[in-house]
Design an enzyme around this catalytic site. Structure first.
Site, PDB file in Angstrom:
ATOM      1  N   SER A  94      -0.305  -4.709  10.469  1.00 12.41           N
ATOM      2  CA  SER A  94      -1.152  -4.777  11.690  1.00 12.41           C
ATOM      3  C   SER A  94      -2.615  -4.998  11.299  1.00 12.41           C
ATOM      4  CB  SER A  94      -0.984  -3.521  12.539  1.00 12.41           C
ATOM      5  OG  SER A  94      -1.148  -2.338  11.803  1.00 12.41           O
TER       6      SER A  94
ATOM      7  N   SER B  14       0.817  -1.219   0.000  1.00  9.17           N
ATOM      8  CA  SER B  14       0.000   0.000   0.000  1.00  9.17           C
ATOM      9  C   SER B  14       0.846   1.262   0.000  1.00  9.17           C
ATOM     10  CB  SER B  14      -0.937  -0.001   1.213  1.00  9.17           C
ATOM     11  OG  SER B  14      -0.192  -0.003   2.414  1.00  9.17           O
TER      12      SER B  14
END
Length: 638
Positions: free
Chosen positions: A549, A479
């Site tokens: 995460s 990303s």
């Protein structure tokens, strides 16, 4: 006139009798008990019989019950007593108990709350819920079948939960011709098993819920060989837990601080154990502050003594700090305070235990963050074997270490249910996922103490002339998290800010090199990074972390480590197809081919932040624009 006097006197006597009856009823002791056992052992029928024989059924209920009994075709019996308890439609259709059903009834001597617990193995969590507040357990056995797996399971659970009053009710004696030989054999078989699991004594009764033998009257003519009490006689005379608790040291978890005006400050709660009088020396935990009781206040006035089971307010002779979650105890014999424990855990959620994940732990009035380590073992409640386990699934029971983020006041569950029993709550869904019993504190929790330092975290921030923060970049692999975090750090460095970047890949080369990519390892990875980042923020730094995460619970865990406002969640919003098209490291290709397991977005989930502090879309923004947008959102940095 004389007749009128007689009327007045009669009315007065009637009123006096009513007052005496009401006073007697109000001061009756309360016994909470459960019925449990295998499917079709007659638990619901037994409770229905108790309700019927104690005249606790209204006429309209009785009429409806008789009508329902005809519909289900009870074997020649006018009333199917089980229908009084099996309230769910699914229960009536299947003829089984699914949920815990609570019923109230009373006799001349005592009030009762009974919980009818389900017999099926898949409803073990429901059974544990019903047993958690019980003083006594009635374990039913079908005289035709003897001791079964569920008999053993429920007996073990009752003992585990701390129920020490056990009644072995050998039911359906009418179907074995009230045979003493059958009864004696079942009692002998059960006694052998009970000794294995630590049940020291139990009361055995031959009964028939269908016919009513030895339930409310004893002895039954059908069992001339039985000389013991009826079930109701035993329930009326057995010692209740509150009576036992009154002989223990004084403990009262503080529910709230009662401050109606400037002239009154008291501490309200339910006394868990022991008794208290004005003038008694008390200690407030975990602080350890001491004082003496000035007064014991209730809605009806002040008391000379408070005892276990009473809700009241205590006032102190001294102004000491005391708040909700604290525990008031007798001064010279206080409970323990610790933050690491061995606990027995009953897992009650469909989703398995996530080892290392942060849950809310609620014990009495205390609420803290807690993590559960990998179980030491799982208990097979059928064979009592200790089995190796990496996690706990629905209805499984295991022993594991539990770590809390701050010390809590506790006692072993075997000594004090209130200060030893806890629940675990999922921080995201607020669902109760487990019930547990603290066995003991770990010795290391007593040997490790927080060392105070003179240079505080505020001093570190002042020296660096900045407000410390943790910028938590989260998003899919590819990303752009690391790239954007690096650009943000460069811009902050040009502004003379003290920063440090913790990158996911870099940390796995050292601190977390022993961790893989399973869900448990991912959770531990984030926990360790969170702890390191917290120390850096304490040092006054602006810390950036770039980690996938994937789970909201772990991001929330790290947020909870820091003061309000210091954790900034930055969601790098990039669609999966865009991130996969980039595939700078070739990870998506490996994941698609099966070479790389547990890869986020492919065969492992990513939980999108629900309320991120900052969002950057790398499809619409360049790296430089995203970094500047983040810096602008952070300003001013002082």
């Amino acid at each position: 006139m004389a007749d009128q006097d007689v009327i007045y006197k009669t009315e007065a006597l009637i009123a006096e009798d009513i007052d005496a009856y009401l006073d007697q009823h109000q001061h009756k002791t309360m016994l909470r008990f459960i019925t449990c056992g295998s499917v079709d052992d007659g638990k619901s029928t037994l409770i229905g019989r108790l309700l019927y024989d104690s005249k606790m059924i209204f006429e309209d209920q009785l009429a409806a019950l008789e009508d329902d009994s005809k519909k289900v075709g009870t074997q020649g019996q006018e009333i199917d007593f089980a229908l009084l308890v099996d309230g769910l439609a699914a229960e009536r259709e299947q003829g089984i108990t699914i949920d815990v059903a609570y019923r109230f009834f009373n006799t001349e001597r005592r009030k009762f709350i009974v919980a009818d617990c389900p017999g099926h193995e898949q409803y073990t969590r429901n059974m544990v819920t019903g047993a958690s507040t019980a003083d006594l357990a009635v374990i039913l056995i079908d005289a035709r079948k003897g001791v079964l797996v569920q008999t053993r399971r429920h007996s073990f659970l009752c003992h585990l939960i701390g129920i020490r009053n056990i009644v072995l009710a050998v039911n359906k004696m009418d179907l074995v011709d009230y045979s003493q030989e059958v009864f004696d054999k079942i009692v002998a078989d059960y006694a052998g098993f009970a000794k294995e699991i630590g049940i020291e004594s139990f009361t055995a009764l031959p009964i028939s819920g269908f016919k009513g033998d030895n339930i409310t009257t004893a002895p039954s003519a059908n069992t001339p060989w039985y000389e013991g009490p009826s079930l109701i006689d035993h329930l009326e005379t057995v010692e209740v837990r509150s009576a036992v608790d009154r002989n223990k040291p004084f403990r009262m978890p503080v529910q709230w601080v009662n401050r109606p005006n400037l002239d009154f400050r008291g501490f309200s709660g339910l006394i868990a154990t022991g008794s208290i009088k004005p003038g008694d020396a008390v200690r407030v935990l975990p602080s350890g502050k001491t004082s003496t009781v000035k007064s014991i206040v209730t809605f009806d006035g002040e008391l000379d003594e408070g005892v276990a089971g009473q809700s009241l307010t205590l006032t102190f002779a001294d102004e000491i700090d005391c708040s909700r979650g604290n525990v008031i105890s007798v001064s010279d014999n206080p409970p323990q305070v610790a933050d690491q424990f061995e606990a027995t855990i009953v897992w009650m959620a469909d989703e398995a235990l996530h080892v290392g994940r942060s849950y809310w732990l609620k014990l009495a009035t205390q609420t803290v963050s807690a993590t559960v380590q990998a179980p030491k073992y799982e208990i097979d409640v059928n064979s009592l074997e200790h089995l190796a386990a990496k996690t706990l699934e629905l209805n499984q029971i295991g022993v594991a270490e539990v770590l809390t983020d701050k010390p809590i006041v506790f006692e072993p569950y075997t000594d004090n249910r209130t200060l030893g029993g806890f629940i675990l709550v999922d921080k995201i869904t607020n669902a109760t996922v487990a019930a547990g019993m603290l066995n003991f504190s770990l010795r290391r929790s007593q040997n490790v103490h927080w060392q105070p330092t003179d240079v505080t975290r505020e001093s570190h921030a002042i020296m660096k002339n900045q407000t410390p923060r943790l910028l938590w970049f989260t998003g899919l692999s590819g990303s752009g998290k690391s790239t954007i975090a690096n650009e943000v750090e460069k811009r902050l460095a040009l502004m003379n800010r003290h920063t440090f970047l913790l990158d996911g890949d870099n940390v796995r080369h050292g601190l977390n090199k022993d961790l893989g990519f399973t869900e448990a390892d991912r959770i531990e990875n984030i926990r360790r990074v969170g702890e390191v980042a917290k120390l850096m923020v304490d040092a006054g730094l602006i810390v950036m972390t770039a980690f996938i995460s994937p789970f909201r619970a772990e991001r929330q865990m790290v947020r909870d480590m820091l003061p309000e406002g210091e954790f900034v969640e930055i969601f790098v919003d990039t669609p999966l197809e865009v991130a996969e098209a980039r595939d700078v490291k070739g990870l998506y290709k490996k994941a698609r081919s099966g070479e790389l397991k547990n890869f986020t977005g492919i065969d492992s989930p990513y939980e999108v932040p629900e309320k991120p502090d900052i969002v950057v879309n790398t499809v619409e923004m360049s790296v430089e624009e995203a970094a500047q947008h983040i810096v602008d959102q952070l300003l001013p940095l002082k």
